[in-house]
Enzyme design. Structure first.
Site, PDB file in Angstrom:
ATOM      1  N   GLY A 226      32.777  43.264  33.320  1.00 16.96           N
ATOM      2  CA  GLY A 226      32.485  41.862  33.600  1.00 16.96           C
ATOM      3  C   GLY A 226      32.999  40.896  32.552  1.00 16.96           C
ATOM      4  O   GLY A 226      32.434  39.813  32.376  1.00 16.96           O
TER       5      GLY A 226
ATOM      6  N   ASN B 173      35.825  39.209  32.633  1.00 20.60           N
ATOM      7  CA  ASN B 173      36.312  38.000  33.306  1.00 20.60           C
ATOM      8  C   ASN B 173      35.144  37.133  33.779  1.00 20.60           C
ATOM      9  O   ASN B 173      35.209  35.909  33.697  1.00 20.60           O
ATOM     10  CB  ASN B 173      37.231  38.363  34.477  1.00 20.60           C
ATOM     11  CG  ASN B 173      38.680  38.524  34.032  1.00 20.60           C
ATOM     12  OD1 ASN B 173      39.244  37.630  33.411  1.00 20.60           O
ATOM     13  ND2 ASN B 173      39.283  39.663  34.341  1.00 20.60           N
TER      14      ASN B 173
ATOM     15  N   ARG C 143      37.042  47.952  44.867  1.00 23.88           N
ATOM     16  CA  ARG C 143      37.062  48.286  46.296  1.00 23.88           C
ATOM     17  C   ARG C 143      38.058  47.370  47.002  1.00 23.88           C
ATOM     18  O   ARG C 143      38.064  46.153  46.755  1.00 23.88           O
ATOM     19  CB  ARG C 143      35.680  48.058  46.915  1.00 23.88           C
ATOM     20  CG  ARG C 143      34.569  48.841  46.241  1.00 23.88           C
ATOM     21  CD  ARG C 143      34.384  50.193  46.876  1.00 23.88           C
ATOM     22  NE  ARG C 143      33.558  51.046  46.036  1.00 23.88           N
ATOM     23  CZ  ARG C 143      33.245  52.294  46.375  1.00 23.88           C
ATOM     24  NH1 ARG C 143      33.680  52.824  47.513  1.00 23.88           N
ATOM     25  NH2 ARG C 143      32.515  53.031  45.573  1.00 23.88           N
TER      26      ARG C 143
ATOM     27  N   HIS D  52      45.088  40.134  38.691  1.00 27.86           N
ATOM     28  CA  HIS D  52      45.766  41.425  38.586  1.00 27.86           C
ATOM     29  C   HIS D  52      46.524  41.493  37.260  1.00 27.86           C
ATOM     30  O   HIS D  52      47.182  40.526  36.881  1.00 27.86           O
ATOM     31  CB  HIS D  52      46.733  41.589  39.766  1.00 27.86           C
ATOM     32  CG  HIS D  52      47.428  42.914  39.772  1.00 27.86           C
ATOM     33  ND1 HIS D  52      46.812  44.075  40.207  1.00 27.86           N
ATOM     34  CD2 HIS D  52      48.660  43.283  39.365  1.00 27.86           C
ATOM     35  CE1 HIS D  52      47.647  45.094  40.074  1.00 27.86           C
ATOM     36  NE2 HIS D  52      48.770  44.636  39.572  1.00 27.86           N
TER      37      HIS D  52
END
Lengths: 212, 212
Positions: free
Chosen positions: A17, A19, A98, A116
């Site tokens: 976590g 970010n 996911r 990404h």
């Protein structure tokens, strides 16, 4: 997307976590109208949920179901319900491991973003740092993009770069990319919250220029 | 590669020769042991040949033969002869619009370099700037790489970046990328001339760090 009031964020994460914390700090430091309404994880023991609880942000674990890399249909419906009930305007993937393909993307069409660890379209998918090292690039970076049905293929919102060093390992490189991520993810969300990001097909433009 | 004396460069170009001029200026300004032995073009009226003549550098036009995108076999043999006679150590493609697949690459194996107006592996081939704009990337750049049998697929020597602006056209973007090219192409050649570039498969490393 609602911009008159605060942009309500729903953050999905599976890991540490960092970010999420960067986004939360940026919001606390002010300057753009957003708030984190809920944090959801597919991993009950994830650090991101602990952080959310400590910050008194609504945090929920939802069992992803029986698949290894995606949510099963019932689980995805629960994610949609929770996000909708929380009044979420923008779904922010922050290390969520996911793949989303079904109801969540259609329920929040054009309102799901991801980050990404590469300069897309180079090195989509898993192990982006290893891919970059194997290819021998000298520059890589991070990309904030809208999520579509493909793998890391949606319209790009923001990118920034970092050097690859000769002695980098995937770990040292990812550390450096994380620093980039922690700058551009809050900056991209700020731009969206201010209503500055205009999407036109797979291109995005800024209505005003406020450099990240 | 010979590094004890000056590294002898053979430059192949079809166009305006701005990278050739940048390399020539860098050599004149000193700091690395290289010299331009010969400039060859497949276009008799090309500006690069005019520049070379003005600078009193040996310049030659060689008819490429009947193909549109490559050299025919006889022409490629002439290029090899001229480069060999000129004692060339390193073949430098600078806007040379012909694909090399045959004798030249085997005669100068591991000693042919090129510059490409993108951050490879993104946007190889023709119209790299248009490809970048169509994809909607926010960052692009230039790549110096060894030439192999593929299209812009060889081991990467140096890369640097520039921003893509919302109102960029392929022309304005290419102008900005050219500024990057004119920095990193001389810097890459300097590193090779100093014997600093070590190639290992498709990865290259620097024996000493002198940042471009």
């Amino acid at each position: 997307m609602r911009v008159a009031n605060k942009l309500r964020l729903g953050i999905l994460g599976s890991g540490c976590g960092t970010n999420f914390l960067a986004i939360n700090s940026a919001i606390e430091n002010g300057g753009f109208p957003a708030e984190i309404s809920i944090v959801i994880s597919d991993i009950e023991s994830s650090v991101i949920l602990s952080h959310a609880r400590q910050l008194n942000i609504d945090s929920q674990f939802i069992d992803p179901g029986s698949y290894r890399t995606k949510l099963d249909e019932a689980a995805e419906a629960k994610y949609v319900s929770l996000l909708t009930e929380a009044g979420v305007d923008l779904v922010v993937l922050a290390g969520f491991m996911r793949i989303l393909k079904g109801g969540l993307l259609s329920s929040f069409e054009g309102r799901v973003i991801n980050i990404h660890p590469s300069l897309l379209p180079s090195f989509p998918g898993l192990d982006a740092c290893q891919q970059a090292l194997d290819h021998g690039v000298k520059v890589t970076g991070a990309t904030v993009h809208f999520v579509d049905q493909g793998v890391d293929s949606g319209a790009i919102i923001m990118q920034d770069t970092c050097r690859v060093l000769d002695d980098d390992t995937p770990v040292t490189l990812l550390d450096r990319i994380h620093e980039v991520e922690h700058k551009i993810y809050p900056a991209a969300i700020a731009a969206i919250a201010k209503g500055e990001v205009v999407k036109n097909g797979r291109k995005t433009a800024r209505t005003t220029i406020s450099e990240c």
